[in-house]
Design a protein around this motif. Structure first.
Motif, PDB file in Angstrom:
ATOM      1  N   LEU A   1       1.108  18.712   7.031  1.00 34.51           N
ATOM      2  CA  LEU A   1       1.455  18.278   5.669  1.00 34.51           C
ATOM      3  C   LEU A   1       1.628  19.484   4.743  1.00 34.51           C
ATOM      4  CD1 LEU A   1      -0.767  15.094   5.236  1.00 34.51           C
ATOM      5  CD2 LEU A   1       1.678  15.236   5.674  1.00 34.51           C
ATOM      6  N   ARG A   2       2.060  20.601   5.309  1.00 32.76           N
ATOM      7  CA  ARG A   2       2.332  21.787   4.487  1.00 32.76           C
ATOM      8  C   ARG A   2       3.340  21.453   3.389  1.00 32.76           C
ATOM      9  NH1 ARG A   2       6.250  24.156   3.015  1.00 32.76           N
ATOM     10  NH2 ARG A   2       7.492  22.700   4.258  1.00 32.76           N
TER      11      ARG A   2
ATOM     12  N   GLY B   1       5.989  20.531   8.311  1.00 31.83           N
ATOM     13  CA  GLY B   1       5.281  19.873   7.225  1.00 31.83           C
ATOM     14  C   GLY B   1       6.211  18.986   6.416  1.00 31.83           C
TER      15      GLY B   1
ATOM     16  N   ALA C   1      -8.563  14.162   0.926  1.00 33.64           N
ATOM     17  CA  ALA C   1      -8.157  13.836   2.294  1.00 33.64           C
ATOM     18  C   ALA C   1      -9.013  12.654   2.741  1.00 33.64           C
ATOM     19  CB  ALA C   1      -8.381  15.034   3.203  1.00 33.64           C
TER      20      ALA C   1
ATOM     21  N   ASP D   1      -0.117  23.262   9.762  1.00 28.51           N
ATOM     22  CA  ASP D   1      -0.490  22.158   8.876  1.00 28.51           C
ATOM     23  C   ASP D   1       0.651  21.138   8.838  1.00 28.51           C
ATOM     24  OD1 ASP D   1      -1.230  20.443   6.892  1.00 28.51           O
ATOM     25  OD2 ASP D   1      -1.259  21.935   5.274  1.00 28.51           O
TER      26      ASP D   1
ATOM     27  N   ALA E   1      -4.678  13.332   6.781  1.00 23.71           N
ATOM     28  CA  ALA E   1      -4.701  14.793   6.629  1.00 23.71           C
ATOM     29  C   ALA E   1      -6.100  15.309   6.967  1.00 23.71           C
ATOM     30  CB  ALA E   1      -4.334  15.186   5.201  1.00 23.71           C
ATOM     31  N   ASP E   2      -6.151  16.517   7.509  1.00 20.37           N
ATOM     32  CA  ASP E   2      -7.450  17.123   7.817  1.00 20.37           C
ATOM     33  C   ASP E   2      -8.102  17.703   6.571  1.00 20.37           C
ATOM     34  OD1 ASP E   2      -7.289  16.503  10.489  1.00 20.37           O
ATOM     35  OD2 ASP E   2      -6.223  18.351  10.996  1.00 20.37           O
ATOM     36  N   SER E   3      -7.273  18.074   5.600  1.00 24.23           N
ATOM     37  CA  SER E   3      -7.831  18.648   4.377  1.00 24.23           C
ATOM     38  C   SER E   3      -6.951  18.253   3.196  1.00 24.23           C
ATOM     39  CB  SER E   3      -7.913  20.175   4.491  1.00 24.23           C
ATOM     40  OG  SER E   3      -6.636  20.689   4.774  1.00 24.23           O
TER      41      SER E   3
ATOM     42  N   LEU F   1       2.954  19.594   0.778  1.00 27.63           N
ATOM     43  CA  LEU F   1       2.904  18.240   0.224  1.00 27.63           C
ATOM     44  C   LEU F   1       2.863  18.241  -1.306  1.00 27.63           C
ATOM     45  CD1 LEU F   1       1.046  15.215   1.549  1.00 27.63           C
ATOM     46  CD2 LEU F   1       0.583  15.871  -0.792  1.00 27.63           C
TER      47      LEU F   1
ATOM     48  N   VAL G   1      -4.699  11.380   0.299  1.00 33.24           N
ATOM     49  CA  VAL G   1      -3.807  11.606   1.440  1.00 33.24           C
ATOM     50  C   VAL G   1      -4.458  11.042   2.704  1.00 33.24           C
ATOM     51  CG1 VAL G   1      -2.450  13.300   2.701  1.00 33.24           C
ATOM     52  CG2 VAL G   1      -3.057  13.722   0.317  1.00 33.24           C
TER      53      VAL G   1
ATOM     54  N   PRO H   1      -4.568  18.520  -0.060  1.00 40.05           N
ATOM     55  CA  PRO H   1      -3.493  19.479  -0.371  1.00 40.05           C
ATOM     56  C   PRO H   1      -3.978  20.533  -1.357  1.00 40.05           C
ATOM     57  CG  PRO H   1      -3.055  17.321  -1.345  1.00 40.05           C
ATOM     58  CD  PRO H   1      -4.232  17.148  -0.441  1.00 40.05           C
TER      59      PRO H   1
END
Lengths: 344, 247
Positions: free
Chosen positions: B79-80, B179, B118, B77, B103-105, B82, B100, B107
């Protein structure tokens, strides 16, 4: 010759046993010549044994039998016992407090884990037990054929038949068309259709090449699909890309790859360990068809290997265990096997 | 970084993660067994290159081997962490919407009562912002944040990369594997979230370890910029990242 007084035990006969731990012991000077003489495949190379040993749950030990200072036999196996941690690698030092030496080929459950020179029998492998460890209570031999079984001691042993291993002889056929033509009607029609359709499929590119041309990380990623299908508490650990990388850098390893023509994505792959007479397809995996995989790629891959084996003058292919009906339909021949536990 | 109790605990946690990775994660097992590492040395006599740290490209290529033997995800990830870092640099009151970009998903580690979103390329951002009842914190690349309409309760928190350490006044520092590394605090320094991330000096620059992620396991990944230094914040005491001179 590499001998280590701590690990070497003189025997009552004229044989000496040297036990080596490929994680810590350097490659013996005789190893490459011994491997070539014994016809042991790439997974017996010393660096491959070292990598296998580090990536194992239990200590992998190699016992070499010497006569008059020369190696005349070798056996490899894991020292299996308790404590056992299925989700942890072997500790840097030490191992089970009590257990048995589980003798099998380093990276395949389909082949015996020993080679012996003329005049020795599998009974001589049992002589290695005292040198394996103080808590070693016996030897578990896998892939014991009927002839080997006859020479093992009748007392203090437990014998269980296991799945047969399959060999596919190709030395007596002229080409792949002749091989397919000799199969039963249903399989013949299926293989002809698969061979034609896959060869004509403009979406994919099939390549047979030395394994070093393929990215091992890509192969490891694809192998997870197959490994996850058969995952269980005692199933083999996932094949690490580092192990594959070391294996695939070798000249005597071959890959058959199926790639998407547009994206170059790896859709299916087979890794084969070469041998002067009997190469062995060792790894196979493919993307599921619903995720873009190639239908019947497994059968096409085997047909490609038969074609390659015929072209390179091989005796045939070692197809290993499992999928007995499929292998029989391809003309493979079974060899009965047993697992034998001999306690001290 | 000194020898305060918190620093010692930080190092002990890191060492436990290293030993666990060596015992259970194929990539680290193979790399440190065959090549070696330092701090700690795991196989006597084998100290390896860069103290056992590896570059981000290698880690990404080997992500299937970052999953422990017990199983888990292999998805890295970008953006781990975040949520955890953002809450240290921005007040996140109940009802705040964190949007965000890239991002794929959404936070997953935001405080209770704070919503994550996201933002997809085809989302109607203006409409969502107009309907938002509480404050909105927009997180993403500078270019995308500048396109947002001015609104009274909208705050922009740009994502920065390691070569932008001298930019401010707000921001989160991101790395493609590790991230979110740090957040720019009110002292003007990039504060590392040391509950989640450990940083260590090697001869190839700083290497980061995610301390609380089971899978994929990320240990000693090189940040990739040798100029970045780790020091202590004189005001808050915690570890901070600073731009240093080229070696």
């Amino acid at each position: 010759m590499n001998t280590k007084p701590m690990n070497t035990k003189p025997m009552s006969t004229d044989l000496d046993v040297e036990v080596l731990d490929p994680r810590h012991d350097p490659e013996p000077a005789y190893w490459a010549a011994l491997r070539a003489r014994a016809g042991l495949r790439a997974d017996w190379a010393w660096d491959m044994l070292g990598t296998s040993a580090w990536l194992a749950r239990l200590p992998l030990l190699v016992a070499v039998l010497h006569r008059a200072g020369a190696p005349v036999g070798v056996a490899t196996g894991t020292y299996s016992g308790l404590p056992y941690h299925p989700k942890r690698f072997v500790p840097v030092r030490g191992g089970p407090l009590v257990g048995v030496w589980h003798v099998r080929a380093p990276a395949s459950s389909a082949l015996p884990g020993w080679w012996l020179d003329d005049g020795l029998t599998v009974r001589d492998v049992l002589r290695c037990r005292p040198a394996i460890g103080r808590g070693c209570a016996g030897v578990l031999l896998r892939q014991v054929g009927p002839e080997d079984l006859a020479v093992l001691p009748a007392r203090a042993r437990l014998v269980r038949p296991t799945e047969p291993t399959w060999t596919l002889p190709v030395h007596d056929v002229g080409d792949v068309t002749e091989w397919i033509g000799g199969l039963r009607r249903k399989r013949r029609a299926h293989l002809r259709a698969t061979w034609r359709e896959t060869n004509d499929d403009q979406r994919i590119v099939v390549d047979v090449a030395t394994a070093s041309t393929t990215d091992p990380a890509e192969v490891a990623h694809l192998l997870r699909h197959n490994e996850n299908k058969y995952h269980g508490r005692f199933s083999p650990l996932p094949t690490a890309a580092g192990y594959l990388g070391a294996l695939m850098r070798r000249d005597d390893v071959l890959t058959v790859t199926y790639r998407d023509r547009d994206t170059s994505a790896l859709l299916a792959v087979g890794v084969t360990l070469d041998h002067p007479r009997w190469p062995m397809p060792r790894y196979w995996s493919m993307l599921p068809v619903e995720r873009g995989g190639v239908r019947n790629a497994y059968f096409h891959h085997l047909t490609v290997l038969v074609d390659w084996a015929i072209g390179n003058g091989k005796q045939g292919l070692l197809l290993g265990k499992g999928k007995s009906e499929v292998k029989e339909s391809l003309g493979a021949v079974p060899t009965e096997q047993s697992a034998v536990l001999v306690v001290r | 970084m000194g020898t305060s109790l918190s620093t010692v605990l930080w190092q002990l946690t890191y060492r436990a993660v290293v030993r666990s990775a060596f015992a259970t994660v194929p990539f680290y097992r193979e790399h440190w067994a065959l090549d070696g590492r330092t701090d700690p040395v795991l196989v006597p006599g084998r100290t390896g290159r860069h103290g056992g740290a590896v570059d981000a490209a290698t880690v990404l290529a080997r992500r299937a081997d970052l999953v422990p033997l017990a199983g888990g995800e292999a998805v890295v990830d970008p953006l781990r962490g975040l949520g955890a870092v953002l809450r240290r640099v921005e007040p996140l009151r109940t009802g705040t919407l964190v949007a965000v970009f890239g991002a794929d998903s959404a936070p997953v580690d935001l405080p209770r009562g704070v919503r994550g979103w996201a933002v997809r390329p085809d989302d109607d951002v203006d409409a969502v912002l107009a309907q938002a009842r509480g404050p909105v914190v927009a997180v993403g690349p500078d270019k995308q944040l500048q396109l947002l309409p001015d609104r009274p309760h909208l705050r922009r928190v740009p994502l920065r990369e390691l070569d932008e350490l001298d930019r401010g006044p707000h921001g989160l520092l991101v790395h493609p594997v590790l991230g979110v590394l740090a957040g720019l605090a009110d002292c003007g320094r990039w504060h590392v979230d040391r509950t989640a991330l450990y940083l260590r000096e090697t001869d190839a620059g700083l290497a980061g370890t995610v301390l609380r992620q089971r899978s994929p396991r990320l240990v000693d990944t090189l940040l990739g910029d040798e100029r970045v230094r780790l020091s202590a914040c004189p005001r808050h005491r915690g570890p901070v990242l600073t731009p240093g001179l080229a070696r």
